[in-house]
Design an enzyme around this catalytic site. Structure first.
Site, mmCIF file in Angstrom:
data_model
loop_
_atom_site.group_PDB
_atom_site.id
_atom_site.type_symbol
_atom_site.label_atom_id
_atom_site.label_comp_id
_atom_site.label_asym_id
_atom_site.label_seq_id
_atom_site.Cartn_x
_atom_site.Cartn_y
_atom_site.Cartn_z
ATOM 1 N N LYS A 207 0.831 -1.210 0.000
ATOM 2 C CA LYS A 207 0.000 0.000 0.000
ATOM 3 C C LYS A 207 0.872 1.270 0.000
ATOM 4 O O LYS A 207 0.673 2.184 -0.794
ATOM 5 C CB LYS A 207 -0.925 -0.019 1.226
ATOM 6 C CG LYS A 207 -1.726 1.236 1.444
ATOM 7 C CD LYS A 207 -2.715 1.503 0.334
ATOM 8 C CE LYS A 207 -3.363 2.865 0.496
ATOM 9 N NZ LYS A 207 -4.194 3.227 -0.629
ATOM 10 N N LEU A 253 0.380 12.007 -14.649
ATOM 11 C CA LEU A 253 1.392 12.885 -15.260
ATOM 12 C C LEU A 253 0.761 14.240 -15.567
ATOM 13 O O LEU A 253 0.997 14.800 -16.625
ATOM 14 C CB LEU A 253 1.924 12.256 -16.552
ATOM 15 C CG LEU A 253 3.011 11.191 -16.431
ATOM 16 C CD1 LEU A 253 3.528 10.800 -17.816
ATOM 17 C CD2 LEU A 253 4.189 11.673 -15.570
ATOM 18 N N HIS A 254 -0.054 14.738 -14.657
ATOM 19 C CA HIS A 254 -0.678 16.043 -14.871
ATOM 20 C C HIS A 254 -0.037 17.053 -13.931
ATOM 21 O O HIS A 254 -0.158 16.934 -12.711
ATOM 22 C CB HIS A 254 -2.185 15.960 -14.629
ATOM 23 C CG HIS A 254 -2.852 14.928 -15.487
ATOM 24 N ND1 HIS A 254 -3.050 15.136 -16.832
ATOM 25 C CD2 HIS A 254 -3.290 13.680 -15.221
ATOM 26 C CE1 HIS A 254 -3.609 14.056 -17.354
ATOM 27 N NE2 HIS A 254 -3.754 13.149 -16.392
ATOM 28 N N ALA A 255 0.612 18.023 -14.524
ATOM 29 C CA ALA A 255 1.274 19.040 -13.696
ATOM 30 C C ALA A 255 0.221 19.877 -12.977
ATOM 31 O O ALA A 255 -0.868 20.094 -13.497
ATOM 32 C CB ALA A 255 2.141 19.924 -14.575
ATOM 33 N N CYS A 263 -4.411 10.776 1.697
ATOM 34 C CA CYS A 263 -3.500 9.624 1.607
ATOM 35 C C CYS A 263 -2.059 9.981 1.239
ATOM 36 O O CYS A 263 -1.140 9.719 2.020
ATOM 37 C CB CYS A 263 -4.053 8.605 0.618
ATOM 38 S SG CYS A 263 -5.563 7.835 1.212
ATOM 39 N N LYS A 266 0.273 11.951 3.848
ATOM 40 C CA LYS A 266 0.589 11.237 5.099
ATOM 41 C C LYS A 266 1.304 9.920 4.814
ATOM 42 O O LYS A 266 2.176 9.498 5.573
ATOM 43 C CB LYS A 266 -0.670 11.039 5.947
ATOM 44 C CG LYS A 266 -1.557 9.890 5.551
ATOM 45 C CD LYS A 266 -2.671 9.686 6.557
ATOM 46 C CE LYS A 266 -3.676 8.642 6.094
ATOM 47 N NZ LYS A 266 -3.143 7.302 5.933
ATOM 48 N N ARG A 330 -8.777 17.369 3.322
ATOM 49 C CA ARG A 330 -7.551 17.030 4.051
ATOM 50 C C ARG A 330 -6.311 17.303 3.192
ATOM 51 O O ARG A 330 -6.183 16.803 2.090
ATOM 52 C CB ARG A 330 -7.601 15.567 4.510
ATOM 53 C CG ARG A 330 -8.563 15.363 5.661
ATOM 54 C CD ARG A 330 -8.658 13.924 6.079
ATOM 55 N NE ARG A 330 -9.507 13.143 5.204
ATOM 56 C CZ ARG A 330 -9.856 11.877 5.420
ATOM 57 N NH1 ARG A 330 -9.414 11.254 6.500
ATOM 58 N NH2 ARG A 330 -10.641 11.231 4.594
HETATM 59 P P1 NAD Z 1 -12.133 8.923 7.812
HETATM 60 O O1 NAD Z 1 -11.552 9.864 8.780
HETATM 61 O O2 NAD Z 1 -13.043 9.427 6.725
HETATM 62 O O3 NAD Z 1 -12.953 7.794 8.612
HETATM 63 C C1 NAD Z 1 -12.508 7.189 9.774
HETATM 64 C C2 NAD Z 1 -13.733 6.931 10.669
HETATM 65 O O4 NAD Z 1 -13.338 6.121 11.759
HETATM 66 C C3 NAD Z 1 -14.323 8.210 11.274
HETATM 67 O O5 NAD Z 1 -15.684 8.303 10.931
HETATM 68 C C4 NAD Z 1 -14.122 8.027 12.774
HETATM 69 O O6 NAD Z 1 -15.165 8.590 13.557
HETATM 70 C C5 NAD Z 1 -14.096 6.510 12.879
HETATM 71 N N1 NAD Z 1 -13.467 6.021 14.116
HETATM 72 C C6 NAD Z 1 -12.313 6.430 14.696
HETATM 73 N N2 NAD Z 1 -12.094 5.748 15.838
HETATM 74 C C7 NAD Z 1 -13.123 4.899 15.988
HETATM 75 C C8 NAD Z 1 -13.478 3.941 16.971
HETATM 76 N N3 NAD Z 1 -12.726 3.749 18.060
HETATM 77 N N4 NAD Z 1 -14.622 3.257 16.820
HETATM 78 C C9 NAD Z 1 -15.416 3.446 15.743
HETATM 79 N N5 NAD Z 1 -15.134 4.340 14.772
HETATM 80 C C10 NAD Z 1 -14.009 5.064 14.896
HETATM 81 O O7 NAD Z 1 -10.897 8.130 7.185
HETATM 82 P P2 NAD Z 1 -10.813 7.434 5.743
HETATM 83 O O8 NAD Z 1 -10.483 8.441 4.702
HETATM 84 O O9 NAD Z 1 -11.986 6.550 5.542
HETATM 85 O O10 NAD Z 1 -9.494 6.554 5.941
HETATM 86 C C11 NAD Z 1 -9.493 5.407 6.758
HETATM 87 C C12 NAD Z 1 -8.204 4.634 6.486
HETATM 88 O O11 NAD Z 1 -8.204 4.175 5.119
HETATM 89 C C13 NAD Z 1 -6.935 5.457 6.657
HETATM 90 O O12 NAD Z 1 -5.923 4.646 7.165
HETATM 91 C C14 NAD Z 1 -6.603 5.866 5.234
HETATM 92 O O13 NAD Z 1 -5.236 6.090 5.053
HETATM 93 C C15 NAD Z 1 -7.030 4.654 4.450
HETATM 94 N N6 NAD Z 1 -7.387 4.916 3.064
HETATM 95 C C16 NAD Z 1 -8.097 6.035 2.744
HETATM 96 C C17 NAD Z 1 -8.462 6.260 1.404
HETATM 97 C C18 NAD Z 1 -9.238 7.493 1.017
HETATM 98 O O14 NAD Z 1 -9.308 7.783 -0.173
HETATM 99 N N7 NAD Z 1 -9.828 8.204 1.949
HETATM 100 C C19 NAD Z 1 -8.087 5.342 0.411
HETATM 101 C C20 NAD Z 1 -7.393 4.201 0.790
HETATM 102 C C21 NAD Z 1 -7.037 3.992 2.125
#
Ligand code: NAD
Length: 434
Positions: A207, A253-255, A263, A266, A330
């Site tokens: 990932k 490849l889009h400037a 994502c 971080k 974000r």
């Molecule tokens: P997000 O912040 O939209 O959602 C996370 C949710 O988890 C929130 O609603 C929060 O309230 C809940 N949460 C936190 N602690 C909790 C608990 N103890 N019990 C129950 N719920 C709880 O985050 P996201 O964008 O969905 O990302 C989640 C993960 O997936 C991250 O690690 C991210 O890197 C990964 N990811 C995100 C994407 C993307 O496009 N957003 C794509 C691939 C992977």
């Protein structure tokens, strides 16, 4: 199968809805009671095209339910997905406190064999660590497996990506867990999706490696764009010619103004940290992180250069979300750009088709918000396109020019050609177009 997905954010909610659509019985859990209440009332708390329909269909068919009761969800399910946030800590490493809290709660609710699946993006070694947390906190001696199943969906096309992925990665150490995961994704097996079955550590690294590579590709073309500006080249043509090389490919490849979002920023920082922790360096990723920060700041300088001075300038800004088709703010490049312009003394009126509510949480009343693109442009010294929403691709340029004080179009996504902007009477500035 009975499945619980913990976290009902961008990834968790899409996962829960799509797995229910695959025919499973899914409980979507979140600790945010407000979010769960909205979901129970049929309201989707995020903007993701098509998600409302899938949620509604599966709620109606009683395959998808929402709750804040993590324990009940876990007790009734064979497979538990963890899809909570893993934001950056101050030092760039991933904050695993949400994962830790969830692992402890899962342990207390464990009543028979379960597969605990990490879908959150987590550093190498987290699977093992989650296994230990659960073992240490079990109330009764239950057997379980921890699996890594990273998610590759893109916000804006999340439903398609989840149901038509390029690949499904499953890192598991037991045959039993692998078999159960195959069953979870049976629908994808049927459409011949490639499955990568590997160990937990490899899956976790896949990932980060994928995201860092994509971030590198974006950063590479951004640096070529900067070079084009210096030497008199056109990055659009450079990117097109590069992309036609089958070994390189045209995507990413889009400037532009630098990558943002939940994502890439971080995950690149976290990968650099992970490497250091193990005594290695991913110097390319270090350079990408730095170059991307510079690229965002460079956009402020670009605007300053065109306007001469930012003091008291009125800037109309189109697009605040980090990319089109999402309301996610974000680490959006718009944040660095808005803050830089405000610091220089400019005033800003902004428009975004979907992200205005989220943007207001970031900028408050430091900028103005307009419901209409043409209102945004009224009396402006410059129009700046930050996010390439489709609705910005066919603007009535002559009308905009009429409304503006000065006819300057700064197109940070190169969605217009210099010729068409100039034909409408604009002074045009793109990225990587000298
Ligand atoms: P997000 O912040 O939209 O959602 C996370 C949710 O988890 C929130 O609603 C929060 O309230 C809940 N949460 C936190 N602690 C909790 C608990 N103890 N019990 C129950 N719920 C709880 O985050 P996201 O964008 O969905 O990302 C989640 C993960 O997936 C991250 O690690 C991210 O890197 C990964 N990811 C995100 C994407 C993307 O496009 N957003 C794509 C691939 C992977």
């Amino acid at each position: 199968m009975y499945i619980t997905v913990i976290g009902s954010g961008y990834v968790g909610l899409v996962t829960a809805a799509c797995l229910a659509d695959f025919g499973h019985f899914v409980t979507s859990v979140d600790k945010d009671a407000g979010k769960i209440k909205r979901l129970m009332n049929g309201e989707i708390p995020i903007y993701e095209p098509g998600l409302d329909e899938v949620v509604q269909r599966n709620v109606q068919d009683k395959r998808l339910t929402f709750t804040t009761d993590l324990g009940a969800g876990v007790a009734n399910s064979q497979v538990i997905f963890i899809a909570v946030g893993t934001p950056s800590l101050e030092d760039g490493s991933a904050d695993l406190s949400q994962v830790e809290a969830v692992a402890k709660e899962i342990a207390s609710a464990m009543n028979n064999y379960k597969v605990v699946v990490n879908k959150s993006t987590v550093p190498v070694g987290t699977g093992r660590w989650v296994r230990k947390i659960i073992t240490d906190n079990l109330k009764s001696k239950e057997d379980f497996d921890v699996v890594s199943n990273p998610e590759f969906l893109r916000e804006g096309t999340a439903l398609y990506d989840f149901t038509h992925p390029d690949r499904v990665v499953i890192g598991a150490d037991s045959e039993k867990a692998k078999e159960i995961m195959r069953e979870v994704y049976r629908n994808l097996y049927l459409i011949e999706t490639p499955f990568i079955l590997t160990n937990v550590e490899t899956a976790e690294l896949i990932k980060y490696a994928s995201n860092a590579f994509l971030a590198t590709k974006i950063t590479f073309i951004n640096e070529m764009a900067n070079l084009c500006e210096a030497v008199g080249g056109d990055v659009q043509v450079v990117a097109k010619a590069m992309g036609l090389d089958g070994r390189i490919g045209p995507k990413f490849l889009h400037a532009g103004p630098g990558y943002g979002g939940s994502c890439f920023p971080k995950d690149t920082r976290a990968l650099a940290k992970i490497a250091r922790k193990y005594g290695e360096r991913v110097s390319i990723v270090d350079a990408v992180v730095e170059a991307n920060e510079n690229q965002k700041k460079r956009m402020v300088e670009k605007i300053r250069k065109v306007l001469g001075d930012l003091q008291s300038k009125k800037i109309a800004l189109l697009g605040l979300a980090f990319k089109p088709n999402t309301d996610d703010m974000r680490e959006a490049p718009s944040i660095t750009i808005v803050n830089g312009l405000l610091a220089g003394g400019a005033s800003i009126k902004a428009h975004d088709p979907e992200a205005m509510v989220e943007a207001e949480k970031v900028f408050g009343d430091r900028i103005g918000y307009c419901q209409d693109v043409y209102d945004t442009a009224k009396g402006a010294d410059a129009l700046v396109i930050v996010t390439e929403w489709n609705s910005y691709r066919r603007l009535d340029l002559p009308r905009l020019r009429e409304l503006m004080k000065d006819a300057i179009l700064i197109d940070l996504r190169n969605i217009y050609t210099p010729q068409e902007a100039q034909a409408a009477g604009f002074r045009y500035v793109g990225v990587g177009r000298s």
